[in-house]
Write an enzyme that holds these catalytic residues in place. Structure first.
Site, mmCIF file in Angstrom:
data_model
loop_
_atom_site.group_PDB
_atom_site.id
_atom_site.type_symbol
_atom_site.label_atom_id
_atom_site.label_comp_id
_atom_site.label_asym_id
_atom_site.label_seq_id
_atom_site.Cartn_x
_atom_site.Cartn_y
_atom_site.Cartn_z
ATOM 1 C CE LYS A 119 -3.915 1.977 2.625
ATOM 2 N NZ LYS A 119 -4.762 1.820 3.819
ATOM 3 C CB SER A 133 -8.121 3.609 2.887
ATOM 4 O OG SER A 133 -7.253 2.983 3.812
ATOM 5 C CB SER A 169 -8.317 0.845 5.823
ATOM 6 O OG SER A 169 -9.030 2.061 5.805
#
Lengths: 510, 100, 505
Positions: free
Chosen positions: A79, A154, A178
């Site tokens: 990420k 997210s 997330s």
């Protein structure tokens, strides 16, 4: 051998045994990503050159008979909230476009030390703020099961790239859901470990008392393999736990006989999609078939989780994001466009604004931040700044901290009765892109079932437990007490031995 | 719960965010709604509850006073919007007092 | 304990409180491993933590915390059993995170005091310490004034250096007291090794809050608005700035009658060359720092045992040392004060010399009259002083033995200092040899024979007339000890007169 069809555990074994080279494996995933990501947008940066170089070096070391790390040759997508020394780190924000960190996040350093191959940085909601991945400054991620739908967020890019087999494993971060929510919406397995289990050093902070890094993969077994490498004490993170890291992948075998799983009355609230409810109920049945028992319990403060979270997280974020001011790194607004200095030395913003700046410096700050941050980030900075400001602190921030204690107490009470808590990850399957973007509050409610885990600081795992008639994955969530990762992984692994939901692949990316 | 436009403008300045008048208008409405929503917490009696700022019960995390490697100046400045090879450069701060 | 302020001609009471920041003497910064050495080239002692890079995290320096505890204990503070770190949020380019890690509602120590006693008795003041807390320093902003609108340059080497903030009660009553209290505070912190308190290098910084309480004819008190004074670069400027500000506030009060509460708190900067304070621009929303607990750090707990252990290791503070030194070496309180105020190293030097010569008073005199003056002239510290305690003790013992007098001793002192040779070498090279008893008698007899007038005077009861012989004796033999010559001459003259004297009935 088709690497994309193998699990992470199988890939590592195949490379170790010489059935496949690290280069072959890496190339296969990179090729898929090159072919598919144009329509999914899961990656912000694919590091083909760097990844192949690392893979070749691993193959050379293997050939020379030198020792290899535990994840040797395993492609991993990271990420873009984690700092990588040789790759840009943007947090999907214009604010950090072009930022190059001079250091690796602890997790990245551990992955590299274990000879994992970092294939790229994944898309996300800007600064991890969002539940649909539509808040990325670099375009939304599409859900591989239905490209007109959101992957969740997210860590939407990490979830989508695993779901589309563009990487066998991805690293996500979870502040209020997330990792778990996009894993649920994309039909993969995602673990948010206990707060402090994985070092936060190098994770671009959103809300420091809630943030936690975790693995996202096809299965619990793959998550266990990666967690073994990334978990552990980091003396450079004061909030990192010192407890020893178990060999998670060796603790999966034990059956679930006698395991008590809590079913929460509050989870069956208004708004729970009937197909999700069906999937969740069937999952409980699977656990019962595996020898576990299901018990009805209460989390009395469950409905206060979201409002508590939406005070604490923005308050911390308003301070964590103060460093993005254009002074030392990141976006800086060009001086002097569209305004004139006033005789008094004050400065006015461009037309369309009645803001008045005290000095060129203040103007640089305000305009850099105004230009660099997207609407959701601004909203949360505003909310947090307001809730911490003189006269409001007690009513909002301090109040939320008190409710946080009550929420944590709910969990402590529940775990006195049961070993794990089950339930849905999200009230609905993946929603349409654009469906909730006009209504911030509706978007905040997608975190309904996940935020309390972070507020309590415990762990949670989400995995597919069925599909809707429309072919969208339905996720199940298990939450455990602090440091119960072995149990979360074992229970999920057992479920995945009895079901094949986690093995299904989206047609559109075949 | 509604916020006044001038409160939103004040918070924007405190947060160092340049917002257009239109953004302030939108923000005023959105923040009012969100603040109204989080005010749901008011219905809980927390008089006897101590705040919990952090999920960890850990205390006393220290490191020894032993020097570690610093970055090179080039690394420190590598992402700076403006620098002179030695220092970060920012618009003049004259007229303000530093340490607050 | 606290005596009233010395009566002054001023028709008001001056009320002063001080806020002092001292850098702690650690090797590394408060929350990262970067060096704290002063004077390195810009941005060479920085890392992701003190640059505030995304993802960086602070970890507390154990040594900084123990030094801070030491300082607080020496200031008689109560140590909190539980303390935490808070973020003070504000934007400034020398503060790269956009917040300073500090302590807000639960500082690690509070409620202490430090007394300052004027050795000449002008005042004695026990000043309360509201709190002592730990925080990180900011970096440095440098602006070339001449360049006008040019950019400001930011050096973050200092960012993250550990600071102790010490906030006094408004207990000081004059600029002189404020300066004396600062001296005492500095002395204490330097003694304990908490800080070098070097103001030139910025390791000690002072802001002052001051206002006046002016009695009105009706017996009520008028209080002038509190002014915070900044930019004072020495204790002398603190005293000057406060004196200026006191007068300015009185004038302003007479002119406008403005009182506390009617205007916002004002900040004024001290302009040292001009000798005036000037109003600083008031910043908007300046005080809304939005403090909240730093979620990147965990709290610190301190047990009674740890406090006891810290106290045991603390060493003797100056106040105690003044008394013990005066008692042990039988020197005056004033002398002990002078020596102690020079710092622990000088006290060590003094005690070494005094032990070797077996007497405190003479060692104290030599230190104060000769050593301190020389240190001042040479701009040296006692550690750098070339005459070590054994050499000075050797010199003093020779004077005590009567080998030569004190003024001859001073010449030898000067020669040892410039040549770097031993006392014995210098004594020999200057031809200074102890004058034998026979030699002395012969010389005195010669003088007596040549000076009948002096002999008559001494015989007449004016013993001091014998002093007139000393100069002549030194011309004949520079090595003679004047005191011995004088005594020998008197003895010989008295011996002369004895037989002719009429016994008094």
């Amino acid at each position: 051998m088709q690497p994309a069809e193998l699990s992470a555990v199988e890939i590592v074994a195949a490379i170790r045994q010489g059935d496949m080279t690290a280069v072959q494996c890496t190339e296969a995933f990179l090729d898929r990503a090159a072919r598919l990501d144009g329509s999914i947008n899961a990656f912000l940066k694919i590091d083909r050159e760097g990844a192949l170089e690392t893979a070749a070096a691993i193959d050379a070391r293997r050939k020379a008979g030198k020792p290899l790390g535990a994840l040797a040759g395993l492609p991993v997508a990271v990420k873009d909230a984690l700092c990588t020394r040789d790759l840009p780190t943007t947090c999907a924000s214009k604010m950090l476009a072009g930022f190059r960190p001079p250091y690796d996040a602890d997790t990245v350093a551990r992955l590299r030390a274990a000879d994992a191959v970092i294939v790229g940085k994944t898309n996300m909601d800007e600064f991890a703020m969002g539940g649909s991945n539509e808040n990325s400054a670099f375009g939304p991620v599409k859900n591989p099961w239905d490209l007109s739908r959101a992957p969740g967020g997210s860590s939407g890019g990490s979830a989508a790239c695993v779901a589309a087999d563009m990487a066998p494993v991805a690293i996500g971060s979870d502040t209020g859901g997330s990792i778990r929510q996009p894993a649920g919406l994309c039909g993969i397995t995602g673990l948010k470990p206990t707060y402090g289990r994985v070092s936060r050093r190098g994770l671009v902070a959103f809300a420091s008392s809630l943030d936690q890094i975790g693995p996202m993969a096809r299965s619990a077994a793959d998550c266990a393999l990666v967690l073994e490498t990334i978990a552990g004490h980091d003396p450079r993170d004061s909030t990192s736990l010192t407890a020893e890291v178990p060999r998670y992948s060796e603790l999966l075998e034990q059956p679930l006989t006698g395991l008590k799983i809590g079913r929460v009355a509050e989870h069956y609230a208004e708004g729970l999609d009937p197909e999700v409810r069906k999937g969740v109920d069937e999952a409980y049945a699977v656990f019962e078939a595996a020898g576990a028992t299901v018990h009805d319990i209460e989390l009395p403060h469950a409905k206060y989780g979201v409002p508590t979270y939406y005070l604490i997280a923005p308050c911390e974020a308003s301070s964590n994001l103060a460093r993005y001011d254009g002074a030392h790194y990141g976006h800086r607004a060009e001086p002097g466009t569209g305004h004139q200095a006033e005789p008094a030395g004050g400065h006015r913003a461009e037309s369309g604004s009645s803001q008045h700046f005290d000095s060129p410096l203040v103007e640089m700050y305000c305009r850099s931040r105004g230009e660099g941050f997207g609407p959701e980030v601004k909203r949360r900075i505003m909310l947090g700044t307001y809730a911490l400001s003189a006269g409001y602190y007690d009513a909002y921030y301090a109040k939320a901290l008190k409710v946080r204690r009550l929420i944590r107490q709910d969990y402590l009470d529940a775990f006195a009765k049961v070993d794990l808590i089950g339930g849905p990850v999200s009230a609905t399957p993946a929603f349409k892109l654009g469906e909730k973007t006009g209504d911030p509050l509706a978007m905040y409610l997608v975190d309904l079932y996940t935020v309390a885990t972070n507020l309590a600081g415990v762990g949670g795992i989400s995995f597919p437990c069925g599909f809707t008639r429309g072919g969208l994955p339905v996720g199940f969530q298990l939450q455990g007490p602090a440091l119960a990762e072995p149990l979360l992984l074992r229970a999920t692994d057992r479920f995945q031995r009895l079901t094949d939901w986690h093995l299904r692949r989206p047609k559109q990316t075949a | 719960m509604t916020l006044a436009r001038k409160d939103v403008a004040k918070v924007a300045m405190l947060a160092r965010l340049a917002l257009s008048d239109a953004e302030i208008d939108t923000m005023t409405g959105e923040l009012s709604k969100i603040v109204g929503f989080v005010s749901l917490l008011e219905e809980i009696d927390t008089a006897a509850v101590a705040p919990l700022a952090h999920p960890l019960d850990t205390q006393n995390a220290f490191r020894d006073d032993v020097p570690a490697a610093s970055l090179t100046t080039a690394e420190a400045l590598q992402s700076a919007p403006r620098h002179d090879g030695e220092c970060f450069l920012v618009p003049a701060v004259l007229g303000e007092s530093g340490a607050a | 304990m606290t005596k009233p302020a010395a009566p002054t001609a001023e028709p008001f009471t001056t009320v002063i409180g001080l806020e002092v920041h001292v850098q702690l003497q650690t090797k590394t910064k408060l929350f990262c491993g970067c060096s704290t050495t002063f004077g390195a080239p810009p941005n060479t002692q920085v890392c992701p933590v003190c640059l505030g890079l995304p993802g960086s995290l602070p970890v507390m320096n154990r040594e900084a915390f123990s030094l801070a505890i030491k300082a607080a204990l020496a200031l008689e503070c109560r140590i909190a059993p539980f303390t935490k770190w808070d973020r003070k949020n504000y934007f400034y380019p020398d503060l790269p995170k956009g917040y300073q890690i500090s302590q807000f509602d639960l500082p690690f120590s509070s409620d202490g005091w430090l007394e300052v006693v004027d050795p000449k008795g002008a005042f004695s003041r026990k000043v309360g310490v509201i709190r002592v807390h730990l925080e990180e320093d900011a970096g440095k902003s440098m602006h070339d004034e001449a360049a006008g609108t040019a950019d400001t340059r930011i050096d973050l080497n200092r960012a993250g250096t550990p600071l102790c903030e010490i906030v006094s009660q408004p207990d000081l009553r004059s600029p002189q007291e404020a300066r004396a209290w600062l001296n005492e505070l500095k002395l204490l912190l330097v003694y304990l090794g908490v800080s070098d308190c070097n103001m030139q290098e910025g390791s000690l910084r002072v802001d002052a809050n001051v206002n006046l309480h002016i009695p009105r004819p009706d017996g009520s008190l008028a209080k002038t608005p509190i002014v915070e004074i900044k930019n004072m670069n020495s204790f002398r400027s603190v005293e000057r700035a406060l004196a200026y500000e006191t007068a300015r506030q009185y004038d302003e009060w007479q002119a406008t009658g403005a009182e506390l509460g009617t205007t916002p708190k004002q900040t004024r900067g001290w302009d040292d060359p001009a000798g005036v304070t000037r109003a600083q621009r008031h910043k908007e929303e300046s005080s809304d720092y939005r403090y909240f607990p730093d979620p990147d750090l965990v709290p610190v707990t301190v047990s009674e045992e740890q406090i006891a252990a810290a106290k045991a290791l603390m060493g003797t503070p100056p106040t105690v040392l003044r008394t013990t030194l005066a008692e042990k070496w039988k020197i005056s309180a004033y002398d002990a004060d002078v020596l102690v105020n020079q710092g622990r190293e000088l006290v060590g030097y003094f005690e070494d010399v005094a032990t070797r010569v077996g007497e405190g008073k003479v060692a104290s005199n030599w230190l104060q009259q000769d050593v301190l003056r020389t240190l001042n002239e040479r701009g040296e510290t006692i550690d750098e002083f070339p005459i070590r305690p054994d050499a000075l003790a050797d010199l003093i013992r020779r004077v005590q033995n009567g080998d030569f007098d004190t003024s001859r001793g001073r010449e030898i002192f000067a020669e040892v200092l410039t040549s770097g040779r031993s006392v014995a070498d210098v004594v020999a090279s200057l031809g200074i040899a102890a004058v034998g008893q026979d030699e002395l008698i012969a010389l005195c007899k010669e003088l007596i024979a040549a000076n009948p007038k002096i002999v008559a005077d001494v015989q007449g009861g004016k013993e001091q007339a014998a002093a007139g012989l000393i100069g002549q004796a030194k011309k004949k033999n520079p090595n003679v000890n004047p005191a011995k010559v004088r005594q020998m001459c008197v003895d010989l003259i008295k011996a002369l007169e004895l037989p002719t004297r009429t016994p008094e009935a």
